[in-house]
Scaffold this motif. Structure first.
Motif, PDB file in Angstrom:
ATOM      1  N   ARG A 135      13.894  15.186  -3.689  1.00 10.23           N
ATOM      2  CA  ARG A 135      15.212  14.693  -4.090  1.00 10.23           C
ATOM      3  C   ARG A 135      15.525  15.027  -5.544  1.00 10.23           C
ATOM      4  NH1 ARG A 135      13.626  10.402  -0.602  1.00 10.23           N
ATOM      5  NH2 ARG A 135      12.784   9.204  -2.346  1.00 10.23           N
ATOM      6  N   GLY A 136      14.515  15.385  -6.299  1.00 13.81           N
ATOM      7  CA  GLY A 136      14.719  15.820  -7.673  1.00 13.81           C
ATOM      8  C   GLY A 136      14.575  14.717  -8.708  1.00 13.81           C
ATOM      9  N   ARG A 137      14.477  15.162  -9.954  1.00  7.61           N
ATOM     10  CA  ARG A 137      14.296  14.240 -11.080  1.00  7.61           C
ATOM     11  C   ARG A 137      15.644  13.790 -11.645  1.00  7.61           C
ATOM     12  NH1 ARG A 137      10.691  18.063 -14.795  1.00  7.61           N
ATOM     13  NH2 ARG A 137      12.362  19.456 -14.130  1.00  7.61           N
ATOM     14  N   PRO A 138      15.693  12.584 -12.205  1.00  9.79           N
ATOM     15  CA  PRO A 138      14.660  11.541 -12.163  1.00  9.79           C
ATOM     16  C   PRO A 138      14.660  10.847 -10.807  1.00  9.79           C
ATOM     17  CG  PRO A 138      16.593  10.700 -13.278  1.00  9.79           C
ATOM     18  CD  PRO A 138      16.885  12.149 -12.962  1.00  9.79           C
ATOM     19  N   GLY A 139      13.588  10.137 -10.534  1.00  9.11           N
ATOM     20  CA  GLY A 139      13.498   9.366  -9.304  1.00  9.11           C
ATOM     21  C   GLY A 139      13.271   7.902  -9.615  1.00  9.11           C
ATOM     22  N   ASP A 140      13.527   7.058  -8.650  1.00 11.73           N
ATOM     23  CA  ASP A 140      13.249   5.631  -8.791  1.00 11.73           C
ATOM     24  C   ASP A 140      11.969   5.340  -8.018  1.00 11.73           C
ATOM     25  OD1 ASP A 140      13.106   2.895  -8.881  1.00 11.73           O
ATOM     26  OD2 ASP A 140      15.025   2.514  -7.898  1.00 11.73           O
ATOM     27  N   LEU A 141      10.886   5.128  -8.742  1.00  9.24           N
ATOM     28  CA  LEU A 141       9.585   4.931  -8.105  1.00  9.24           C
ATOM     29  C   LEU A 141       9.552   3.684  -7.237  1.00  9.24           C
ATOM     30  CD1 LEU A 141       6.650   6.336  -8.360  1.00  9.24           C
ATOM     31  CD2 LEU A 141       6.084   4.205  -9.537  1.00  9.24           C
ATOM     32  N   LYS A 142      10.302   2.661  -7.625  1.00 11.77           N
ATOM     33  CA  LYS A 142      10.313   1.438  -6.824  1.00 11.77           C
ATOM     34  C   LYS A 142      10.967   1.687  -5.467  1.00 11.77           C
ATOM     35  CE  LYS A 142      11.888  -3.345  -6.621  1.00 11.77           C
ATOM     36  NZ  LYS A 142      12.561  -4.475  -7.329  1.00 11.77           N
ATOM     37  N   ALA A 143      12.146   2.316  -5.471  1.00 13.92           N
ATOM     38  CA  ALA A 143      12.860   2.568  -4.218  1.00 13.92           C
ATOM     39  C   ALA A 143      12.182   3.633  -3.375  1.00 13.92           C
ATOM     40  CB  ALA A 143      14.305   2.976  -4.514  1.00 13.92           C
ATOM     41  N   SER A 144      11.571   4.628  -4.033  1.00  6.05           N
ATOM     42  CA  SER A 144      11.003   5.769  -3.306  1.00  6.05           C
ATOM     43  C   SER A 144       9.608   5.504  -2.771  1.00  6.05           C
ATOM     44  CB  SER A 144      10.964   7.001  -4.218  1.00  6.05           C
ATOM     45  OG  SER A 144      12.255   7.356  -4.650  1.00  6.05           O
ATOM     46  N   LEU A 145       8.827   4.683  -3.474  1.00  9.41           N
ATOM     47  CA  LEU A 145       7.427   4.468  -3.107  1.00  9.41           C
ATOM     48  C   LEU A 145       7.048   2.993  -3.082  1.00  9.41           C
ATOM     49  CD1 LEU A 145       4.533   5.604  -2.604  1.00  9.41           C
ATOM     50  CD2 LEU A 145       4.273   5.699  -5.108  1.00  9.41           C
ATOM     51  N   GLY A 146       7.399   2.264  -4.136  1.00 10.81           N
ATOM     52  CA  GLY A 146       6.973   0.875  -4.264  1.00 10.81           C
ATOM     53  C   GLY A 146       7.433  -0.007  -3.133  1.00 10.81           C
ATOM     54  N   PHE A 147       8.687   0.160  -2.708  1.00 13.76           N
ATOM     55  CA  PHE A 147       9.197  -0.679  -1.624  1.00 13.76           C
ATOM     56  C   PHE A 147       8.777  -0.178  -0.241  1.00 13.76           C
ATOM     57  CE2 PHE A 147      12.571  -1.649   1.493  1.00 13.76           C
ATOM     58  CZ  PHE A 147      12.341  -3.006   1.607  1.00 13.76           C
ATOM     59  N   PRO A 148       8.977   1.091   0.101  1.00 16.21           N
ATOM     60  CA  PRO A 148       8.706   1.490   1.487  1.00 16.21           C
ATOM     61  C   PRO A 148       7.237   1.468   1.894  1.00 16.21           C
ATOM     62  CG  PRO A 148       9.413   3.381   0.178  1.00 16.21           C
ATOM     63  CD  PRO A 148       9.633   2.171  -0.667  1.00 16.21           C
ATOM     64  N   LEU A 149       6.313   1.775   0.991  1.00 13.27           N
ATOM     65  CA  LEU A 149       4.899   1.820   1.396  1.00 13.27           C
ATOM     66  C   LEU A 149       4.399   0.474   1.928  1.00 13.27           C
ATOM     67  CD1 LEU A 149       2.117   3.216   1.628  1.00 13.27           C
ATOM     68  CD2 LEU A 149       1.711   2.547  -0.756  1.00 13.27           C
ATOM     69  N   PRO A 150       4.539  -0.629   1.181  1.00 13.25           N
ATOM     70  CA  PRO A 150       4.055  -1.911   1.723  1.00 13.25           C
ATOM     71  C   PRO A 150       4.797  -2.333   2.984  1.00 13.25           C
ATOM     72  CG  PRO A 150       4.419  -2.068  -0.644  1.00 13.25           C
ATOM     73  CD  PRO A 150       5.034  -0.783  -0.198  1.00 13.25           C
ATOM     74  N   VAL A 151       6.079  -1.961   3.102  1.00  7.36           N
ATOM     75  CA  VAL A 151       6.836  -2.301   4.306  1.00  7.36           C
ATOM     76  C   VAL A 151       6.231  -1.613   5.520  1.00  7.36           C
ATOM     77  CG1 VAL A 151       9.024  -1.997   5.507  1.00  7.36           C
ATOM     78  CG2 VAL A 151       9.013  -2.840   3.178  1.00  7.36           C
ATOM     79  N   TYR A 152       5.980  -0.306   5.415  1.00  5.89           N
ATOM     80  CA  TYR A 152       5.381   0.426   6.533  1.00  5.89           C
ATOM     81  C   TYR A 152       4.036  -0.176   6.922  1.00  5.89           C
ATOM     82  CZ  TYR A 152       8.867   4.167   6.045  1.00  5.89           C
ATOM     83  OH  TYR A 152      10.031   4.878   6.008  1.00  5.89           O
ATOM     84  N   VAL A 153       3.233  -0.533   5.917  1.00  6.76           N
ATOM     85  CA  VAL A 153       1.887  -1.043   6.180  1.00  6.76           C
ATOM     86  C   VAL A 153       1.936  -2.403   6.868  1.00  6.76           C
ATOM     87  CG1 VAL A 153      -0.259  -1.850   5.116  1.00  6.76           C
ATOM     88  CG2 VAL A 153       0.817   0.268   4.314  1.00  6.76           C
ATOM     89  N   ILE A 154       2.722  -3.339   6.328  1.00  9.43           N
ATOM     90  CA  ILE A 154       2.731  -4.686   6.910  1.00  9.43           C
ATOM     91  C   ILE A 154       3.435  -4.686   8.255  1.00  9.43           C
ATOM     92  CG2 ILE A 154       4.878  -5.556   5.878  1.00  9.43           C
ATOM     93  CD1 ILE A 154       1.541  -7.477   6.244  1.00  9.43           C
ATOM     94  N   CYS A 155       4.460  -3.837   8.416  1.00  8.33           N
ATOM     95  CA  CYS A 155       5.125  -3.753   9.717  1.00  8.33           C
ATOM     96  C   CYS A 155       4.155  -3.244  10.779  1.00  8.33           C
ATOM     97  CB  CYS A 155       6.348  -2.841   9.636  1.00  8.33           C
ATOM     98  SG  CYS A 155       7.763  -3.595   8.793  1.00  8.33           S
ATOM     99  N   ASP A 156       3.338  -2.270  10.419  1.00  7.80           N
ATOM    100  CA  ASP A 156       2.354  -1.750  11.359  1.00  7.80           C
ATOM    101  C   ASP A 156       1.327  -2.824  11.707  1.00  7.80           C
ATOM    102  OD1 ASP A 156       1.216   0.538  12.832  1.00  7.80           O
ATOM    103  OD2 ASP A 156      -0.456   0.312  11.436  1.00  7.80           O
ATOM    104  N   LEU A 157       0.904  -3.589  10.702  1.00  5.87           N
ATOM    105  CA  LEU A 157      -0.073  -4.650  10.946  1.00  5.87           C
ATOM    106  C   LEU A 157       0.473  -5.717  11.895  1.00  5.87           C
ATOM    107  CD1 LEU A 157      -1.708  -5.328   7.450  1.00  5.87           C
ATOM    108  CD2 LEU A 157      -2.892  -4.647   9.531  1.00  5.87           C
ATOM    109  N   LEU A 158       1.764  -6.025  11.751  1.00  5.38           N
ATOM    110  CA  LEU A 158       2.370  -7.085  12.549  1.00  5.38           C
ATOM    111  C   LEU A 158       3.034  -6.573  13.821  1.00  5.38           C
ATOM    112  CD1 LEU A 158       3.977  -9.254   9.728  1.00  5.38           C
ATOM    113  CD2 LEU A 158       1.869  -9.712  10.977  1.00  5.38           C
ATOM    114  N   GLY A 159       3.104  -5.265  13.962  1.00  6.67           N
ATOM    115  CA  GLY A 159       3.701  -4.694  15.160  1.00  6.67           C
ATOM    116  C   GLY A 159       5.206  -4.827  15.221  1.00  6.67           C
ATOM    117  N   VAL A 160       5.860  -4.858  14.048  1.00  3.06           N
ATOM    118  CA  VAL A 160       7.330  -4.922  14.022  1.00  3.06           C
ATOM    119  C   VAL A 160       7.876  -3.571  13.566  1.00  3.06           C
ATOM    120  CG1 VAL A 160       7.368  -7.394  13.583  1.00  3.06           C
ATOM    121  CG2 VAL A 160       7.383  -5.819  11.660  1.00  3.06           C
ATOM    122  N   PRO A 161       9.090  -3.208  13.971  1.00  2.00           N
ATOM    123  CA  PRO A 161       9.634  -1.882  13.650  1.00  2.00           C
ATOM    124  C   PRO A 161       9.930  -1.734  12.154  1.00  2.00           C
ATOM    125  CG  PRO A 161      10.852  -2.910  15.464  1.00  2.00           C
ATOM    126  CD  PRO A 161       9.998  -3.972  14.863  1.00  2.00           C
TER     127      PRO A 161
END
Length: 404
Positions: A135-161
């Protein structure tokens, strides 16, 4: 007016998003049990010394539930946010019921189980970083990585989409922000969240998968003493909120702290073996860790020479305690090799954070992948321009602008 008589507004402002309030050091030295006024207007006591915070968090006479008639409300909302919610009362606060709940849930969050998730976490982090770079510089690390990574992980653990992540973000915000929402909006969001998780638990009971909730349901059927549907859905709600909101914000804060002084980042590039201790030091050093943990006192007790009567509400500031010079040498310096590091970022005692192994693993993975893929990473704005998220219980930054 002496410090002990003065009533301080709480939370306390600080000059910059990553800096602690100036009052912390003064209170630890001269007024470790301070009078504070909460966003609701109610009074409580604030603890800032390490030993006091650790004592209270481990003492069963201090309870987590703030729905007693004389408990201080954290916010102007009727239920006081997440901590005062009647839903929180569904999970036993103490005794055998609480031990049973922790025993059932805790075995799914061991360091060994989290290590097994590490390769998948790494793959997700790499993809998210690649997408940010595209997407190019600058980026927002919170929106690009900080938020989605834990969401994907906990959703997978709990079996929610994971596709429902925007809904989870909104529901989490209503549970964890003390000042942003009106009561009607909070009630509607919590009702929608409750219904969503109720339907999810019913679906897992009908067709179990290989996720945590399904395993708990299977175990309940096998042993006959597992969690009820109500306990399951409240557990799912709590894990979904805590499992992504806190870690999402900590990722952004950790990276910001390490980039605020380039010497920290360069040291990690030169010695990646410091990643684990750097994560622990980031957790300790985090001055923007939010509200602290509230406790309600069921009987009179003495803390740091101050007698607290029954009915007192206490706010334990782990962030202030983690800067206690009596426990941590050069506490206001970030030392990436600090050891031992007995910080209180995850609490202490019977109510310490169940998901701390998950959070540590995610933070370590993020740091490892960023150091490898983006060694030239730097903040795209002066550190003084980073903004806090107002009213958020767990503390956070609005965005983390970066370039590479």
């Amino acid at each position: 007016m002496s410090q002990s008589e003065q009533v301080l507004s709480y939370p306390m402002p600080s000059e910059a998003a990553l800096e602690p309030p100036a009052e912390w050091a003064e209170l630890r030295q001269g007024c470790p049990v301070a009078r504070i006024k909460l966003p609701s207007g109610d009074e409580a006591k604030l603890l800032t010394r390490y030993e006091d915070v650790k004592q209270v968090l481990a003492d069963p006479r201090f309870t987590r539930l703030l729905n007693a008639p004389d408990a201080a409300r954290l916010s102007a909302n009727d239920d006081g946010g997440l901590f005062g919610s009647e839903m929180a009362a569904i999970i036993p606060d103490s005794g055998e019921g609480h031990l049973r709940w922790r025993r059932l849930i805790g075995k799914y969050f061991t360091a060994k189980r989290m290590a097994a998730l590490r390769p998948a976490m790494t793959e997700i982090a790499e993809q998210l970083i690649d997408d940010m770079v595209k997407r190019g510089r600058p980026g927002d690390l919170k929106a690009s990585l900080g938020f989605p990574l834990p969401v994907y992980v906990i959703c997978d653990l709990l079996g929610v989409p994971a596709a429902d992540r925007d809904r989870f973000a909104y529901w989490s915000d209503t549970l964890l922000n003390l000042t942003k929402f009106g009561q009607a909006e909070i009630d509607a969001a919590q009702a929608a969240f409750f219904q969503y998780m109720s339907d999810h638990v019913a679906g897992k009971r009908a067709e179990p998968g290989d996720d945590l909730l399904s395993e708990l349901i299977k175990e309940s059927a096998a042993e006959g003493e597992g969690l009820s549907d109500l306990e399951l859905l409240v557990t799912g709600m709590a894990l979904l909120v805590a499992g992504h909101e806190t870690t999402a914000n900590m990722i952004g804060k950790m990276v910001s702290m390490l980039l605020a002084d380039r010497a920290h980042w360069e040291r990690l590039l030169a010695d990646p073996s410091l990643v684990r201790s750097a994560v622990e030091e980031s957790l300790r050093f985090d001055a923007n860790s939010g509200f602290g943990l509230p406790r309600y006192l069921k009987e009179e007790i003495e803390v740091s020479g101050t007698v607290l009567p029954r009915g007192t509400t206490v706010i334990c500031s782990m962030a202030a305690a983690n800067r206690d010079e009596g426990v941590f040498d050069q506490a206001d310096d970030m030392d990436l090799s600090r050891s031992p590091n007995p910080h209180l970022a995850f609490g202490s005692g019977a109510h310490s954070c169940l998901g701390q192994s998950l959070a540590r693993t995610e933070l370590q993975v993020v740091l490892e992948v960023l150091l490898r893929k983006l060694p030239s990473l730097e903040l795209a704005v002066p550190v003084e321009e980073l903004d806090r998220v107002d009213g958020l219980v767990v503390g956070g930054l609005r965005e983390v602008p970066v370039r590479w």
